[in-house]
Design a protein around this motif. Sequence first.
Motif, PDB file in Angstrom:
ATOM      1  N   SER A 272      31.956  36.841  58.045  1.00 14.90           N
ATOM      2  CA  SER A 272      30.726  36.179  57.618  1.00 14.90           C
ATOM      3  C   SER A 272      31.086  34.864  56.945  1.00 14.90           C
ATOM      4  CB  SER A 272      29.979  37.062  56.615  1.00 14.90           C
ATOM      5  OG  SER A 272      30.667  37.070  55.361  1.00 14.90           O
ATOM      6  N   LYS A 273      30.071  34.177  56.424  1.00 15.27           N
ATOM      7  CA  LYS A 273      30.303  33.017  55.572  1.00 15.27           C
ATOM      8  C   LYS A 273      30.891  33.483  54.242  1.00 15.27           C
ATOM      9  CE  LYS A 273      25.965  31.826  55.940  1.00 15.27           C
ATOM     10  NZ  LYS A 273      24.661  31.116  55.847  1.00 15.27           N
ATOM     11  N   ASN A 274      31.362  32.544  53.441  1.00 14.37           N
ATOM     12  CA  ASN A 274      31.853  32.842  52.098  1.00 14.37           C
ATOM     13  C   ASN A 274      30.698  32.789  51.103  1.00 14.37           C
ATOM     14  OD1 ASN A 274      34.649  33.193  52.675  1.00 14.37           O
ATOM     15  ND2 ASN A 274      34.851  30.979  52.863  1.00 14.37           N
ATOM     16  N   TYR A 275      30.706  33.698  50.138  1.00 16.90           N
ATOM     17  CA  TYR A 275      29.680  33.762  49.106  1.00 16.90           C
ATOM     18  C   TYR A 275      30.356  33.921  47.741  1.00 16.90           C
ATOM     19  CZ  TYR A 275      26.679  34.863  53.120  1.00 16.90           C
ATOM     20  OH  TYR A 275      26.013  34.843  54.324  1.00 16.90           O
ATOM     21  N   THR A 276      29.599  33.699  46.682  1.00 18.35           N
ATOM     22  CA  THR A 276      30.117  33.876  45.328  1.00 18.35           C
ATOM     23  C   THR A 276      29.108  34.639  44.471  1.00 18.35           C
ATOM     24  OG1 THR A 276      29.193  31.776  44.532  1.00 18.35           O
ATOM     25  CG2 THR A 276      31.436  31.720  45.427  1.00 18.35           C
ATOM     26  N   PHE A 277      29.600  35.308  43.435  1.00 21.98           N
ATOM     27  CA  PHE A 277      28.741  35.923  42.423  1.00 21.98           C
ATOM     28  C   PHE A 277      29.505  35.961  41.112  1.00 21.98           C
ATOM     29  CE2 PHE A 277      31.166  39.600  43.912  1.00 21.98           C
ATOM     30  CZ  PHE A 277      31.430  40.310  42.734  1.00 21.98           C
ATOM     31  N   LYS A 278      28.768  36.127  40.019  1.00 27.59           N
ATOM     32  CA  LYS A 278      29.377  36.320  38.706  1.00 27.59           C
ATOM     33  C   LYS A 278      29.188  37.773  38.302  1.00 27.59           C
ATOM     34  CE  LYS A 278      27.600  34.966  34.742  1.00 27.59           C
ATOM     35  NZ  LYS A 278      27.123  34.150  33.597  1.00 27.59           N
ATOM     36  N   SER A 279      30.237  38.430  37.887  1.00 33.70           N
ATOM     37  CA  SER A 279      30.164  39.839  37.527  1.00 33.70           C
ATOM     38  C   SER A 279      29.345  40.026  36.252  1.00 33.70           C
ATOM     39  CB  SER A 279      31.577  40.409  37.341  1.00 33.70           C
ATOM     40  OG  SER A 279      32.288  39.641  36.384  1.00 33.70           O
ATOM     41  N   SER A 280      28.926  41.254  36.038  1.00 28.72           N
ATOM     42  CA  SER A 280      28.054  41.580  34.910  1.00 28.72           C
ATOM     43  C   SER A 280      28.789  41.460  33.585  1.00 28.72           C
ATOM     44  CB  SER A 280      27.523  43.003  35.053  1.00 28.72           C
ATOM     45  OG  SER A 280      26.797  43.159  36.250  1.00 28.72           O
ATOM     46  N   PRO A 281      28.058  41.187  32.506  1.00 32.09           N
ATOM     47  CA  PRO A 281      28.666  41.251  31.174  1.00 32.09           C
ATOM     48  C   PRO A 281      28.912  42.702  30.776  1.00 32.09           C
ATOM     49  CG  PRO A 281      26.319  40.822  30.987  1.00 32.09           C
ATOM     50  CD  PRO A 281      26.643  40.777  32.458  1.00 32.09           C
ATOM     51  N   TYR A 282      29.805  42.899  29.835  1.00 33.59           N
ATOM     52  CA  TYR A 282      30.029  44.238  29.305  1.00 33.59           C
ATOM     53  C   TYR A 282      28.749  44.699  28.600  1.00 33.59           C
ATOM     54  CZ  TYR A 282      32.353  48.095  26.911  1.00 33.59           C
ATOM     55  OH  TYR A 282      32.714  49.344  26.468  1.00 33.59           O
ATOM     56  N   PRO A 283      28.349  45.962  28.749  1.00 34.89           N
ATOM     57  CA  PRO A 283      27.124  46.421  28.084  1.00 34.89           C
ATOM     58  C   PRO A 283      27.170  46.149  26.585  1.00 34.89           C
ATOM     59  CG  PRO A 283      27.867  48.060  29.662  1.00 34.89           C
ATOM     60  CD  PRO A 283      28.941  47.021  29.608  1.00 34.89           C
ATOM     61  N   GLY A 284      26.166  45.451  26.105  1.00 34.39           N
ATOM     62  CA  GLY A 284      26.108  45.101  24.695  1.00 34.39           C
ATOM     63  C   GLY A 284      26.732  43.757  24.366  1.00 34.39           C
ATOM     64  N   GLN A 285      27.356  43.135  25.357  1.00 34.95           N
ATOM     65  CA  GLN A 285      28.000  41.841  25.103  1.00 34.95           C
ATOM     66  C   GLN A 285      26.989  40.815  24.604  1.00 34.95           C
ATOM     67  OE1 GLN A 285      30.732  40.167  28.131  1.00 34.95           O
ATOM     68  NE2 GLN A 285      29.438  38.339  28.055  1.00 34.95           N
ATOM     69  N   ASP A 286      27.362  40.074  23.569  1.00 34.99           N
ATOM     70  CA  ASP A 286      26.493  39.063  22.966  1.00 34.99           C
ATOM     71  C   ASP A 286      26.710  37.736  23.696  1.00 34.99           C
ATOM     72  OD1 ASP A 286      24.939  37.492  21.373  1.00 34.99           O
ATOM     73  OD2 ASP A 286      25.748  38.225  19.486  1.00 34.99           O
ATOM     74  N   SER A 287      25.837  37.436  24.658  1.00 30.58           N
ATOM     75  CA  SER A 287      25.940  36.191  25.420  1.00 30.58           C
ATOM     76  C   SER A 287      24.575  35.865  26.000  1.00 30.58           C
ATOM     77  CB  SER A 287      26.975  36.316  26.546  1.00 30.58           C
ATOM     78  OG  SER A 287      26.597  37.317  27.475  1.00 30.58           O
ATOM     79  N   LEU A 288      24.420  34.693  26.531  1.00 27.82           N
ATOM     80  CA  LEU A 288      23.158  34.288  27.144  1.00 27.82           C
ATOM     81  C   LEU A 288      22.936  35.093  28.424  1.00 27.82           C
ATOM     82  CD1 LEU A 288      20.830  32.194  26.901  1.00 27.82           C
ATOM     83  CD2 LEU A 288      22.148  30.745  28.460  1.00 27.82           C
ATOM     84  N   GLN A 289      21.802  35.801  28.510  1.00 26.27           N
ATOM     85  CA  GLN A 289      21.519  36.656  29.665  1.00 26.27           C
ATOM     86  C   GLN A 289      20.078  36.436  30.103  1.00 26.27           C
ATOM     87  OE1 GLN A 289      22.611  40.478  28.015  1.00 26.27           O
ATOM     88  NE2 GLN A 289      24.666  39.711  27.550  1.00 26.27           N
ATOM     89  N   ARG A 290      19.885  36.134  31.415  1.00 21.10           N
ATOM     90  CA  ARG A 290      18.584  35.702  31.919  1.00 21.10           C
ATOM     91  C   ARG A 290      18.141  36.564  33.098  1.00 21.10           C
ATOM     92  NH1 ARG A 290      21.800  30.310  32.313  1.00 21.10           N
ATOM     93  NH2 ARG A 290      23.047  31.943  33.267  1.00 21.10           N
ATOM     94  N   VAL A 291      16.928  37.106  32.988  1.00 21.91           N
ATOM     95  CA  VAL A 291      16.410  38.098  33.931  1.00 21.91           C
ATOM     96  C   VAL A 291      15.091  37.600  34.521  1.00 21.91           C
ATOM     97  CG1 VAL A 291      15.690  40.495  34.222  1.00 21.91           C
ATOM     98  CG2 VAL A 291      17.433  39.909  32.504  1.00 21.91           C
ATOM     99  N   ILE A 292      14.951  37.721  35.848  1.00 19.59           N
ATOM    100  CA  ILE A 292      13.693  37.401  36.535  1.00 19.59           C
ATOM    101  C   ILE A 292      13.028  38.700  36.975  1.00 19.59           C
ATOM    102  CG2 ILE A 292      12.664  36.326  38.580  1.00 19.59           C
ATOM    103  CD1 ILE A 292      13.558  34.285  36.553  1.00 19.59           C
ATOM    104  N   ILE A 293      11.700  38.802  36.759  1.00 19.48           N
ATOM    105  CA  ILE A 293      10.949  40.000  37.141  1.00 19.48           C
ATOM    106  C   ILE A 293       9.651  39.588  37.829  1.00 19.48           C
ATOM    107  CG2 ILE A 293       9.837  42.115  36.317  1.00 19.48           C
ATOM    108  CD1 ILE A 293      11.680  42.037  33.897  1.00 19.48           C
ATOM    109  N   PHE A 294       9.371  40.210  38.971  1.00 23.84           N
ATOM    110  CA  PHE A 294       8.122  39.974  39.694  1.00 23.84           C
ATOM    111  C   PHE A 294       7.891  41.107  40.681  1.00 23.84           C
ATOM    112  CE2 PHE A 294      11.475  37.766  42.050  1.00 23.84           C
ATOM    113  CZ  PHE A 294      11.339  38.313  43.314  1.00 23.84           C
ATOM    114  N   GLY A 295       6.670  41.204  41.167  1.00 24.60           N
ATOM    115  CA  GLY A 295       6.355  42.182  42.202  1.00 24.60           C
ATOM    116  C   GLY A 295       5.520  41.568  43.299  1.00 24.60           C
TER     117      GLY A 295
END
Length: 614
Positions: A272-295
């Motif tokens: 396939s083509k090449n893709y990238t992602f960033k792995s999840s923070p450790y649970p409870g990690q204090d960092s900027l975290q941004r979530v999108i929600i819709f239906g």
Amino acid sequence: MARDLFVLLCFLLQVASSLCSGHENGRGDQALSQIHIYSTSFALHHSASVQASPHLLGSQGEDTEWVNVDISNPEPSSDDWVGVFSPAKFDSSSCAPTDVKEIAPFICSAPIKYMYAKSHPDYMKSGNAVLKFLLINQRADFSFALFSGGLSNATVVALSNHVSFTNPKAPVYPRLSLGKNWDEMSVTWTSGYNIGEAVPFVEWSGKGIPSRRSPAGTLTFTRNSMCGAPARTVGWRDPGFFHTAFLKDLWPNLKYTYRMGHELVNGSIIWSKNYTFKSSPYPGQDSLQRVIIFGDMGKGERDGSNEYNDYQPGSLNTTDQLIKDLKNIDIVFHIGDITYANGYISQWDQFTAQVEPIASTIPYMIASGNHERDWPDSGSFYDGKDSGGECGVPAETMFNFPAENKAKFWYSADYGMFRFCVADTEHDWREGSEQYRFIERCLASVDRKTQPWLIFIAHRVLGYSTNDWYGQEGSFEEPMGRESLQKLWQKYKVDIAFYGHVHNYERTCPVYQNQCVDEEKSHYSGTFKGTIHVVVGGAGCHLASFSSLKPKWSIFRDYDYGFVKLTAFDHSSLLFEYKKSSDGAVHDSFTIFREYRDVLACVRDSCNPTTLAS
């Protein structure tokens, strides 16, 4: 006479299977359901023609490409239309056996998309036009047919040459999802390769981490997996194969590169083509975290085809706004009514192609809605036909999510400082049910010291909504909704509960037992008092009106397309933003500031009564 009765029966079956649930008043029909497939006829006109170019697509590895369709008709009419068929051969010789042996309809499967010829300004004047279709790689070749007589009495007057992708089986449209453990990411994709032809895997690496390969499992589903029409009849299309690999032992917050591969029996590899992602923070990690929600987003067609009930503006605008802001998003929750395929299986490919820029880069988490699951006598809580006979099978097979049992579409998901408890409103959630016990375990097991932001998610409104349909029913929720759950939300101090299903936006005050328990509207601080309920079902499908009644608990309502963004700055500060899909601008917002001691504090019905021993 027999044929007339057969055509009428098929028409009624198609209509019945495509209607939306009651409160949507049938306005959520799948565009393809408007075509009366079995009543089409065949009468090629010697002077009419259809030519498609280029003949070969994807020569540079593209999985999406524009095709010019040159049509000529000496007798143009305003109801002429062009259908795109895949596989290219779509006449009666490819029909599945029917119970009515003496009738052999000319066409037995729906096109994957269609467009009215009059959409080109010159067609009605000259009978000549060039229509532009955007095709995606869907594991088979394509052909185009010019029809007269509209959608209800269609006649084929001209057929085109065949068009195909260089490698129709290529791996395409990866969908990321959180695994069951925080250091795990799953990659699911679609291809035309069964395991007997090729071995699927994902090759991946991070900075300073050697490249490695993770094997993938392979699933598919068949026509017999479907529960009814049109999914078993005119809406059926071979879905291909779905492969899922689990990338484990990921380092937190690290950027990874990956690609999907299929090793053929001769040892060569299709990449396939090449893709990238960033792995999840450790649970409870204090960092900027941004979530999108819709239906309730559905899909739109960028070429303007399949336009019906104005799906495109909302769906594509929402998609494009998320793509535009992708560097500032960490995870997405699409909380039910995903594609509105409604039994037309080809539309799942169209949707996964639409969201590929998002789902290939950040986890794309889904929930089950009525248009994925509901079908009579299939075990769904509601006895409607909103899934068009799919009864949950495509959604549960094509997307991965960390549920113990995919058919029981409820799960918990941890992302940094967030705990998400995702319910399945198409199965019983009432007190005493298996799902109710899961919901309580999910809420009770989170450590609020490390994961302070507790979010409840469900498709149908189990809390509060002033949608017009609920008003007519004399309620503000699904029957027996918050009746069972509100004591859990209060006891475990759920910050925000999100719902789709109703196609608009509405936010309540912190509310408990129909009463606002906090008069503040834009900034909440200190001890938890009650859960804020948010309807965010306006991501793409036609909008739903509000009741004229506006209770005190309804703080903000918007009849427009949009989505919600949550930003956790740290363990004490959360920003809520409602953004419009049209411009990405913020139109409603509030903040929560709450320290750990505030979460521990007892409020009304959140702590057990004091005992004599204490």
